[in-house]
Write a protein that holds these residues in place. Sequence first.
Motif, PDB file in Angstrom:
ATOM      1  N   UNK A   1      23.438   2.753   7.200  1.00 19.00           N
ATOM      2  CA  UNK A   1      23.016   2.169   8.466  1.00 19.00           C
ATOM      3  C   UNK A   1      22.225   3.179   9.293  1.00 19.00           C
ATOM      4  N   UNK A   2      22.610   4.451   9.262  1.00 16.63           N
ATOM      5  CA  UNK A   2      21.860   5.467   9.997  1.00 16.63           C
ATOM      6  C   UNK A   2      20.456   5.613   9.412  1.00 16.63           C
ATOM      7  N   UNK A   3      20.356   5.543   8.094  1.00 14.10           N
ATOM      8  CA  UNK A   3      19.043   5.629   7.457  1.00 14.10           C
ATOM      9  C   UNK A   3      18.191   4.398   7.784  1.00 14.10           C
ATOM     10  N   UNK A   4      18.817   3.227   7.809  1.00 10.65           N
ATOM     11  CA  UNK A   4      18.088   1.986   8.071  1.00 10.65           C
ATOM     12  C   UNK A   4      17.579   1.917   9.508  1.00 10.65           C
ATOM     13  N   UNK A   5      18.251   2.587  10.426  1.00  7.27           N
ATOM     14  CA  UNK A   5      17.847   2.557  11.827  1.00  7.27           C
ATOM     15  C   UNK A   5      16.706   3.508  12.144  1.00  7.27           C
ATOM     16  N   UNK A   6      16.387   4.403  11.221  1.00  3.02           N
ATOM     17  CA  UNK A   6      15.285   5.335  11.458  1.00  3.02           C
ATOM     18  C   UNK A   6      13.967   4.566  11.461  1.00  3.02           C
ATOM     19  N   UNK A   7      13.073   4.966  12.346  1.00  3.62           N
ATOM     20  CA  UNK A   7      11.767   4.305  12.451  1.00  3.62           C
ATOM     21  C   UNK A   7      10.854   4.780  11.339  1.00  3.62           C
ATOM     22  N   UNK A   8      10.135   3.833  10.772  1.00  4.23           N
ATOM     23  CA  UNK A   8       9.133   4.151   9.765  1.00  4.23           C
ATOM     24  C   UNK A   8       7.840   4.502  10.490  1.00  4.23           C
ATOM     25  N   UNK A   9       7.273   5.684  10.265  1.00  3.39           N
ATOM     26  CA  UNK A   9       6.055   6.056  10.998  1.00  3.39           C
ATOM     27  C   UNK A   9       4.842   5.209  10.627  1.00  3.39           C
TER      28      UNK A   9
ATOM     29  N   UNK B   1      28.274  12.203   6.189  1.00  4.17           N
ATOM     30  CA  UNK B   1      28.617  10.775   6.202  1.00  4.17           C
ATOM     31  C   UNK B   1      28.092  10.116   4.937  1.00  4.17           C
ATOM     32  N   UNK B   2      28.922   9.341   4.328  1.00  7.83           N
ATOM     33  CA  UNK B   2      28.484   8.626   3.140  1.00  7.83           C
ATOM     34  C   UNK B   2      28.937   7.177   3.254  1.00  7.83           C
ATOM     35  N   UNK B   3      28.420   6.373   2.399  1.00  2.00           N
ATOM     36  CA  UNK B   3      28.805   4.983   2.408  1.00  2.00           C
ATOM     37  C   UNK B   3      28.013   4.174   3.415  1.00  2.00           C
TER      38      UNK B   3
END
Length: 112
Positions: A15-23, A8-10
């Motif tokens: 959005x998938x990266x932004x939804x990941x939780x920051x530890x 997936x690109x674009x």
Amino acid sequence: MTTEDRPADGFSARMAFARQKDPAEPARRTHLHLKLVAVTLAWLVAVPLLLVYGVSSPRHPESVFDLTAFVTLLGPFVAAVIATKNRRFGLGGAYVVLTLLMVLPAAYITRL
């Protein structure tokens, strides 16, 4: 290569990266809240102490009342800056409102 085989690109990938939780987010949030508690407690202790000192001193030094008025406004303002700098806009907004509410007491203190 079909469209299902491509990564997936674009927009969807961002959005998938932004939804990941920051530890590190819970530690940052705890550190921010400790800073805000420290600033608020220092403000809550310093203002009454300065005011009592100014009222109870035999000479009633005007500079003490000016310092008290300045600290009355400075405490919540510093907390608002710390909160908004750390992207906690709700807390920052609450401290901005508290700063604005402290204008009248600060103006009264300068008249003592």
